[in-house]
Each structure stands twice: as C-alpha cells, then as structure tokens.
Design a protein around this motif. Structure first.
Motif, mmCIF file in Angstrom:
data_model
loop_
_atom_site.group_PDB
_atom_site.id
_atom_site.type_symbol
_atom_site.label_atom_id
_atom_site.label_comp_id
_atom_site.label_asym_id
_atom_site.label_seq_id
_atom_site.Cartn_x
_atom_site.Cartn_y
_atom_site.Cartn_z
ATOM 1 N N LYS A 1 0.742 -1.230 -0.009
ATOM 2 C CA LYS A 1 -0.059 0.014 0.121
ATOM 3 C C LYS A 1 0.824 1.276 0.034
ATOM 4 N N GLY A 2 0.357 2.328 -0.731
ATOM 5 C CA GLY A 2 1.188 3.614 -0.582
ATOM 6 C C GLY A 2 0.326 4.548 -0.669
ATOM 7 N N PRO A 3 0.710 5.793 -1.273
ATOM 8 C CA PRO A 3 -0.275 6.942 -1.324
ATOM 9 C C PRO A 3 -1.138 6.841 -2.888
ATOM 10 N N ALA A 4 -1.963 7.676 -2.918
ATOM 11 C CA ALA A 4 -2.755 7.660 -4.148
ATOM 12 C C ALA A 4 -1.782 7.809 -5.335
ATOM 13 N N LEU A 5 -2.241 7.500 -6.456
ATOM 14 C CA LEU A 5 -1.414 7.806 -7.617
ATOM 15 C C LEU A 5 -0.860 9.049 -7.892
ATOM 16 N N GLU A 6 -1.915 10.007 -7.596
ATOM 17 C CA GLU A 6 -1.678 11.330 -8.091
ATOM 18 C C GLU A 6 -0.712 11.931 -6.696
ATOM 19 N N GLU A 7 -0.171 11.291 -5.889
ATOM 20 C CA GLU A 7 0.772 11.566 -5.017
ATOM 21 C C GLU A 7 2.021 10.974 -5.148
ATOM 22 N N ARG A 8 2.105 10.020 -6.018
ATOM 23 C CA ARG A 8 3.230 9.230 -5.976
ATOM 24 C C ARG A 8 4.610 9.632 -6.982
ATOM 25 N N ARG A 9 5.739 9.590 -6.466
ATOM 26 C CA ARG A 9 6.915 9.774 -7.513
ATOM 27 C C ARG A 9 7.287 8.579 -8.280
ATOM 28 N N VAL A 10 7.307 8.702 -9.580
ATOM 29 C CA VAL A 10 7.489 7.413 -10.254
ATOM 30 C C VAL A 10 8.886 7.561 -11.263
ATOM 31 N N ALA A 11 9.459 6.069 -11.010
ATOM 32 C CA ALA A 11 10.608 6.029 -11.884
ATOM 33 C C ALA A 11 10.346 4.994 -12.717
ATOM 34 N N ALA B 1 2.679 16.337 -15.460
ATOM 35 C CA ALA B 1 2.015 17.642 -15.606
ATOM 36 C C ALA B 1 0.361 17.876 -15.577
ATOM 37 N N GLU B 2 -0.395 16.763 -15.858
ATOM 38 C CA GLU B 2 -1.807 16.517 -15.897
ATOM 39 C C GLU B 2 -2.288 16.552 -14.336
ATOM 40 N N GLY B 3 -1.335 15.940 -13.435
ATOM 41 C CA GLY B 3 -1.688 15.818 -12.204
ATOM 42 C C GLY B 3 -2.173 14.310 -11.796
ATOM 43 N N VAL B 4 -1.912 13.225 -12.990
ATOM 44 C CA VAL B 4 -2.234 11.867 -12.817
ATOM 45 C C VAL B 4 -1.326 11.364 -11.714
ATOM 46 N N ILE B 5 0.128 11.712 -11.979
ATOM 47 C CA ILE B 5 0.992 11.116 -10.826
ATOM 48 C C ILE B 5 1.576 12.406 -10.229
ATOM 49 N N GLY B 6 2.198 12.002 -9.005
ATOM 50 C CA GLY B 6 2.644 13.216 -8.304
ATOM 51 C C GLY B 6 3.779 13.902 -9.014
ATOM 52 N N SER B 7 5.009 13.294 -9.250
ATOM 53 C CA SER B 7 6.161 13.450 -9.842
ATOM 54 C C SER B 7 6.968 12.611 -10.787
ATOM 55 N N VAL B 8 7.869 12.909 -11.236
ATOM 56 C CA VAL B 8 8.653 12.151 -12.097
ATOM 57 C C VAL B 8 10.016 12.142 -11.395
ATOM 58 N N ALA B 9 10.637 11.005 -11.313
ATOM 59 C CA ALA B 9 12.025 10.556 -10.626
ATOM 60 C C ALA B 9 13.102 11.679 -11.259
ATOM 61 N N ASP B 10 14.085 11.896 -10.335
ATOM 62 C CA ASP B 10 15.127 12.652 -11.063
ATOM 63 C C ASP B 10 16.151 11.660 -11.819
ATOM 64 N N PHE B 11 15.908 10.550 -11.527
ATOM 65 C CA PHE B 11 16.914 9.230 -11.973
ATOM 66 C C PHE B 11 16.069 7.978 -12.310
ATOM 67 N N HIS B 12 16.352 7.594 -13.536
ATOM 68 C CA HIS B 12 15.951 6.280 -13.882
ATOM 69 C C HIS B 12 16.858 5.261 -14.196
#
Lengths: 153, 202
Positions: A30-40, A106-117
C-alpha cells in the motif's frame, strides 16, 4: 505486451519452451494515491547514455539515466539480437516512456517524475539481477520514489 | 507502438492504475489492441529504395566497395530520418557508419583483427559496429513511407543487402576461429534466429 501469436518463428517456439517463474498473486504494498506518487522507470532494454559503459553478455549491473537526458543521448547496447529494435529506433518512449510520465505528472495523474531512472539488460536469469536490484531500491528511496514503472524488453 | 503518444499514455496510465488495486490478481489483461495490429494491415512491404545488386560484378567491384556504395546510397534517407526524428540510435561502437562498415568487412579479407579500442575485446567492438550498421539501415528505411514491420526490415537487410551478406561472411569467419567466445558471438550475436535461414552455411 506482444502476443505470442504475433511473434515470428523460430522465436515463438523458443519463447514457448522457456521455463516461466511462478508469480505470486500478491497485491502491491500500500502507498499513497497515484496522484501523490513519485514514479521512476526501470527498464531492461539495455539503454545507456552515449558516455556510459555499454552492456555486454551477462551484464548484471545497471546504468543510470537522468530524467533530463535527451532522447538523442540514449542508445541501446543490449547483447541480444533477437528482439525488435525498430520501435525504439522510431520512438524512445516505446521502451522508455519518459515523455508520457512527464505528461502524466503535468496533468496531475501522478505526483512527480523521479530525477533518475535505471536500465538493466534483459535476456538473463532474473535472480542474477537481484543484488543490483537490492542496491537500486536504496537509490530509489533516496530519490523519494514510491512507484516504479517496469518496462521489460 | 511508436509515435502514438495517446496509445502510449493509455497503456502507461493503465499500468500505474494497478497501484490503486488492493485486491488480486495484479496481473490483468490490457484489452486494447495496438493500433497497427488492430488495423490488420498484412499487405506486405516492398523496399521503396532500388538498391543495385549486392556486388555488381566481382571483377569490377569488391564486396568492400559494394558495401561502401550501399552505405552511401542510403545516406540521404538516413539523414532524412535523423532530421525527422531529431535523434539517431547509431553510436554504440564509436565509429561513424562508413568506418563501422570498413571495420566489419575487414574480417572477410584480413581475418579477425586486433581490437581497435584499447581494453575492449574485438568481438564486442564487432557486435557494437554491427548494431550501428543495422541501426543506420533500419532508420533509413523507417523514414520512408510504407511502414515496414520489424520482420520486413530483417528480411530485407539479411536477404537483400550487401551488408547482410557481409554479416553472414563474418559469421563464418568467427565460427571457423579457435576462440570459443568468437565462435559464440558468431553463432548467437550477429544473425537473429529468424534470419538464420539465409545463411549460406545451412
């Protein structure tokens, strides 16, 4: 994911004969809602920046791909010659959908994009990647990442 | 699906939405077909570029010259591809494309050379040079109308081009070598399984 019926022989039979691991039917932690997640993105496409060390047969390490790396700065040195590279040649996002992630952020669907992948090279026993994957999980936590988009190639 | 951001975004969004799923199963079918597959276009593809014979006349043109000519003939299409996409995937070996071609074809006349890159095995440099040469040919073709599939491109490259013929020649050189790694690279790292049937060795 490409359907097996669309894969040309003899690659189709080769894939059909491969032993597949048992995948436990476990829901994600479990984690935060998708719109709050930082994704790599973690891919097995064998991507590197032009300046980085190429992959070779048996490589079990990973390469870092900064989020601001330009599409023209990424090349593929995957040791396997048996998979389709034409999609990657036309559009980086086929294997590394960084532009799509940035749009979703940018659309707010996810929180943010990671700095590194990160990129591994596939076509290898996944268990051999476990030490590097464990190290990688620590780096992802330092980047405050709480969701990973895996692109198996 | 390349160059279809809307489809890509739907796929990525569907995958990320799985994180909101507290229940099993977590592996679910994505019902939407990729646009090209849904279109069902299987009319086949014909190379729109008329490349001359692989080697015009062995007395007048060596395979080295034929490869150089072929690379030059594709240059306008490759340049167009780079101009359209703003990028290229050529670059693994560090050679420019003509130099990559010269390095690869040298295996046919001179045998396995010393590695041109200090600290790297020659078989690795060969593989990366081959990746670069293939990427150059494929990007040039993908710039053309008609939308060749990956299989179309493989069939064309390995069955109809001088470069493909050179790959099979280099494969034989590696397979005949005493070094087991060179033999492995020849067997597994130059020709895709689905194109091996073009091999003159079979």
């Amino acid at each position: 994911m490409v359907r097996l019926i669309d894969v040309a022989e003899p690659q189709r039979s080769f894939l059909q004969r491969m032993p597949m691991p048992e995948i436990a039917d476990t829901p994600p932690a479990k984690g935060p809602a998708l719109e709050e997640r930082r994704v790599a993105i973690v891919t097995t496409a064998g991507l590197t920046t032009r300046a980085d060390t190429r992959f070779w047969m048996g490589s079990t390490d990973y390469r870092v791909i900064p989020a601001d790396a330009g599409a023209g700065d990424l090349i593929m040195s995957h040791a396997s010659i048996n998979y389709d590279r034409s999609g990657f040649q036309q559009d980086l996002n086929v294997v590394f959908p960084i532009d799509r992630l940035k749009e979703l952020a940018a659309e707010g669907v996810i929180g943010s994009v990671a700095d590194f992948h990160y990129s591994f090279q596939g076509a290898i026993d996944a268990e051999l990647l476990e030490p590097a994957a464990a190290q990688l999980s620590g780096l992802l936590k330092k980047d405050a990442v709480d969701a990973v988009l895996l692109t198996p190639v | 699906m390349p160059n279809d951001p809307d489809f890509q975004r739907r796929v990525v969004k569907a995958a990320l939405d799985l994180l909101n799923n507290d229940d099993t199963p977590v592996l679910v079918e994505y019902p939407e077909e990729a646009p090209a597959a849904a279109k069902g276009d299987d009319d086949g593809w014909v190379c729109p570029i008329s490349l001359p014979a692989q080697v015009r006349d062995p007395k007048e043109e060596t395979i080295t010259e034929a490869l150089s000519r072929e690379i030059a003939e594709l240059a306008p299409w490759y340049d167009l591809a780079v101009q359209k996409s703003g990028r290229t995937t050529v670059g693994s070996s560090g050679f420019d494309v003509p130099a990559a071609g010269e390095f690869i074809v040298s295996f046919l006349s001179d045998g396995i050379p010393d590695s041109p890159i200090e600290g790297e095995r020659v078989d690795r440099v060969l593989k990366w040079a081959c990746d670069d040469l293939k990427a150059y040919y494929y990007e040039a073709m993908l710039a053309q109308p008609g939308g060749p599939s990956s299989l179309d491109l493989d069939e064309w490259f390995f069955g109809q081009t001088t470069a493909g013929a050179v790959f099979f020649g280099v494969q034989k050189v590696l397979l005949d070598d005493d070094d087991e790694i060179n033999q492995f690279v020849g067997k597994e790292r130059l020709i895709p399984r689905n194109q091996q049937y073009w091999s003159p060795l079979d």
